[in-house]
Design a protein around this motif. Structure first.
Motif, short mmCIF file in Angstrom:
data_model
loop_
_atom_site.label_atom_id
_atom_site.label_comp_id
_atom_site.label_asym_id
_atom_site.label_seq_id
_atom_site.Cartn_x
_atom_site.Cartn_y
_atom_site.Cartn_z
N GLU A 269 38.50 -20.87 15.12
CA GLU A 269 38.44 -21.70 13.92
C GLU A 269 39.30 -22.96 14.02
N ALA A 322 32.07 -23.29 16.12
CA ALA A 322 31.91 -23.93 14.81
C ALA A 322 31.23 -23.02 13.81
N HIS A 325 33.15 -21.39 10.90
CA HIS A 325 33.50 -22.13 9.69
C HIS A 325 32.50 -21.87 8.56
N TYR A 326 31.54 -21.01 8.81
CA TYR A 326 30.58 -20.61 7.79
C TYR A 326 30.84 -19.15 7.45
N GLU A 327 30.73 -18.81 6.19
CA GLU A 327 31.01 -17.44 5.77
C GLU A 327 29.82 -16.51 5.96
N ASN A 332 23.25 -20.89 9.29
CA ASN A 332 24.35 -21.16 10.23
C ASN A 332 23.73 -21.60 11.55
N LEU A 422 32.42 -31.52 10.74
CA LEU A 422 33.77 -31.07 11.06
C LEU A 422 34.30 -31.85 12.25
#
Length: 801
Positions: A269, A322, A325-327, A332, A422
């Motif tokens: 992360e 990367a 960074h998504y839940e 995604n 990001l």
């Protein structure tokens, strides 16, 4: 110890018996005794597929050093199983190939298979160990065993050079990785990888997070030949082709890939992880592909192509981070990068290993790997040509082979980077697909060079050492299986989706899965007219043009100064280190024992003195000191006077007598302190010492009568006083600091009851410290054998003279 532990150490155990098989059964190729083991291990690991496909993992522990949190704990999950199958499956094919590649009457097969089995065990230990210290031990064992394999033909200068180079670079990275492991232990208080991954938030916020990240990546980059550490891999091609096919396409170089994948849940992360992993991967990808086109040796082309392909996989793992960074998994888009990384990891092992074997066949049957001497071989070696064209086309990303599918997914992942909001990728993100496209063009070019410069064109028999012919069926069997997998995985890629790719993704991105969740992986050829398709068309068109005009523009490589190469930098650094160490060594290794003692004693005074002062450790407590009688005072004075007198006497005989008198005086101290056995021991030692001095007296060199300047005597006096004072201060401080209760009472209470002995000293030596005494006896026995051997050699030389 479980069967899983046994599977890891089984190759190591088998290696113990290889020399016996080699010596006893000379008519049978030693490889036949080795081959059954990797096959059995491969099917053993296949039995875990159902477990990993259901989202479960298996952990087995064998206690080792539990007090330090170091146990032989192994864990098999999706990622570990994938690598285990590659290690054993490719390992079995490589062993079969080596049986026909290495002649049993010309090669030292006992050495080769011992090294190969040692490496196989080490790699299984790396990918299945859950304890980081155990993983590190296996990690360094891979460096050591690969050093032996690369230097197998040790009589060749290039083999020794390549082995040393790989050892120095990978061990350097391994030590850095050990530093990262220690830092993680400081942060989390554990060496367990499973427990470390459960403390992600604590690790991320710790001040040591970035140093630990850098150390771990340094270990991964050196092992997986990422820029600028890739320079060891081309030189490692001096190893026999089976070694290159195994270590440098499917196993050792993938260890760094495994490490990055395994630690992605811990570090992924952070922006630094993304930029370092993805950036180093992209740079390695394009650097390796450009310089692969320059090479003229088949294995050199494959070596640089391996560097390039490893960069591709590394960049995908960096971009795939990367996804953390998504839940949720919904929308995604970055999970495709991890999918592509795992898929290409498998694909690369199949097509690259087959290409290495094909290159080995060409070398074996023609006597050369130089493409400038080769050409027109397709008529003589049609099966090898077919193997090569399938493997090369897959590597180039041409349909319908498996490499095309993972290359398309690679393009998809790189295009998605431009959509990332990001890490400031709104502007820099365009570099990823551009560099990926350029690198793919060069990948296409060197793939075509590899095949068509070898098998098409003009046949040049005058430049070949042998008349070319097709290899035996035994040597062709392994690469045929591999290219068959290239075709099968190309037409039926989803055979791997649920069985290997999805479980491995669950190990790399566990935070994206809920309870009972799984990654849905579906791979297909056609996705419509997408940007990835047009990128592929551009690669093929421009690649064909540049391949056809290669002879016109390849001279541009000659404009690159050789002095600026990383290999020249490595050689210069190595020469500098060797030159500097020689100068440093020669500055103090002057042959004078006095000088060596001066260095040792000065270091002793400085280190211990500064420690006592810095830690405020000196303490004097005389409350428990026994009273000193007149006899002790008289004996102490005699010892001091005798010791000082030795320094000033001019007669060697007087010196020997004084030395013996001091020793006998010390024995009187033991008598006063009621230790008659120690007194007797001291008396015997002194008697023998004096006797030996007197026996050797005639052969001793004469005393020099050269007067030395006062400065040297003053230096000696200061050092002597300093050492004496330091030992005295340490002794007094040690006696005054009672951090623990004395163990003497334990001996008093248990000598008779536990050991049935009345002499406490004898019981301590024989029972309580039995192993210590045994080892001391062993050391004396070894020293005695050494002395006996030197005497025998000297006597033999005298007889010969």
């Amino acid at each position: 110890m479980s069967y899983l532990h046994l599977a890891i150490v089984a190759p190591l155990l088998l290696s113990i018996f290889i020399p016996a098989f080699y010596n006893r059964f000379r008519r049978i190729h030693t490889g036949w005794f080795v081959l059954p083991l990797p096959i059995l291990l491969f099917f053993y690991f296949i039995s875990f597929l159902a477990t990993t496909m259901s989202g479960k993992s298996i952990i087995k522990t064998a206690n080792w050093i539990p007090s330090l949190g170091i146990n032989f704990t192994v864990k098999i999950d999706g990622l570990g199983l994938l690598f285990s199958l590659l290690i054993t499956g490719i390992g079995a094919l490589v062993v079969l190939y080596s049986i026909y590649y290495l002649a049993k009457d010309k090669e030292k097969l006992n050495n080769f298979y011992v090294y190969l089995l040692l490496f196989m065990s080490a790699m299984l230990g790396v990918v299945l160990s859950d304890n980081l210290i155990v993983m590190y031990a296996f990690w360094e064992l891979t460096s050591f065993s690969s050093f032996l394999l690369i230097g197998y033909w040790y009589e060749r200068d290039k083999s020794r050079y390549g082995a040393q180079k790989s050892m120095l670079i990978t061990v350097f990275g391994g030590l850095a990785m050990l530093g990262g492991i220690i830092l993680l232990n400081i942060i989390t208080g554990t060496f367990s990888l499973t427990e470390i991954m459960s403390q992600g938030n604590e690790i991320y916020s710790h001040v040591l997070f970035v140093p630990a990240l850098l150390c771990i990546l340094l270990g991964a980059f050196t092992k997986s030949a990422q820029f600028p550490f890739y320079i060891w891999l081309p030189d490692a091609m001096e190893a026999p082709t089976p070694v290159s096919a195994y270590l440098h396409s499917a196993t050792m170089v993938k260890a760094g890939i495994y490490l990055v994948a395994r630690f992605t849940p811990v570090f992924g992360e952070h922006a630094l992880w993304f930029w370092l992993v993805a950036g180093a991967g992209m740079l390695t990808l394009i650097w390796g592909s450009i310089f692969a086109v320059k090479q003229t040796d088949l294995k050199a082309i494959l070596a640089f192509s391996t560097v390039s392909q490893l960069g591709l996989i590394m960049s995908l793992l960096g971009v795939g981070a990367a996804a953390l960074h998504y839940e949720y998994l919904d929308d995604n888009i970055f999970t495709v990068a991890v999918t592509a990384a795992i898929f290409h990891l498998i694909n690369h092992a199949t097509f690259k290993c087959s290409l290495f074997m094909a290159a080995g066949i060409v070398d074996h049957e023609t006597g050369t790997r130089d493409i400038r001497k080769l050409g027109g071989l397709m008529h003589f070696m049609p099966i090898t040509f077919t193997i090569s064209i399938v493997g090369a086309f897959s590597m180039a990303g041409i349909p319908p082979f498996n490499g095309f599918l993972s290359k398309e997914m690679f393009f998809t992942a790189m295009v998605h980077v431009t959509e990332m909001d990001l890490f400031r990728l709104e502007t820099l993100g365009i570099l990823f697909p551009v560099l990926a496209w350029i690198a793919s063009i060069f990948t296409f070019i060197y793939s075509m060079i590899l095949v068509f410069r070898t098998f098409s064109g003009k046949y040049q028999p005058e430049k070949l050492d042998k008349k070319p012919h097709e290899a035996s069926i035994g040597m062709l069997f392994s690469p045929v299986i591999l290219v068959s997998l290239v075709i099968i995985f190309g037409f039926f890629p989803n055979l791997l989706s649920e069985s290997l790719i999805s479980p491995a993704m669950a190990s790399i991105l566990p935070s994206l899965l809920g309870e009972g969740g799984e990654f849905i992986v579906h791979i297909s050829f056609w996705h419509g007219f997408t940007i990835e398709l047009f990128m592929t068309l551009g690669v093929v068109i421009l690649g064909i043009i540049l391949f056809k005009t290669h002879h016109k523009w390849k001279k541009i490589y000659q404009e690159i100064p050789e002095k600026l190469s990383l290999n020249r930098l490595y050689d210069s650094m190595l020469e500098g280190v060797q030159s500097g160490s020689n100068k440093l060594t020669n500055s103090y290794m002057n042959g004078s024992i006095r000088s060596y003692l001066v260095y040792i004693f000065i270091f002793f005074i400085f280190i211990l003195g500064s420690t006592l002062i810095g830690k405020n450790a000196f303490k004097l407590d005389t409350s428990n000191v026994s009273s000193i009688g007149i006899y002790e005072v008289v004996l102490a004075i005699f010892v001091v006077v005798g010791s000082i007198s030795i320094l000033f006497v001019k007669s060697r005989m007087t010196s020997i007598i004084l030395l013996g008198a001091i020793g006998y005086t010390v024995s009187l101290f033991y008598v006063l302190f009621r230790a008659p056995d120690l007194a007797l021991t001291q008396l015997v030692i002194e008697t023998i010492s004096v006797a030996l001095f007197l026996v050797c007296f005639y052969h001793l060199p004469k005393l020099r009568k050269i007067e030395t300047r006062m400065r040297f005597r003053l230096t000696n006096a200061l050092i002597s006083i300093g050492v004496g004072a330091m030992v005295t201060l340490i002794t007094l401080s040690a006696h005054s600091h009672k951090l623990f209760d004395s163990i003497s009472q334990y001996y008093v209470e248990n000598t008779y009851t536990e050991a049935a002995g009345k002499n406490m000293v004898n019981v301590i030596l024989v029972d309580f410290r039995g192993f210590d005494t045994l080892f001391e006896i062993t050391v004396l026995a070894i020293a005695s054998l050494g002395i006996f051997g030197m005497i025998k050699l000297r006597l033999n030389r005298r007889k010969e003279g």
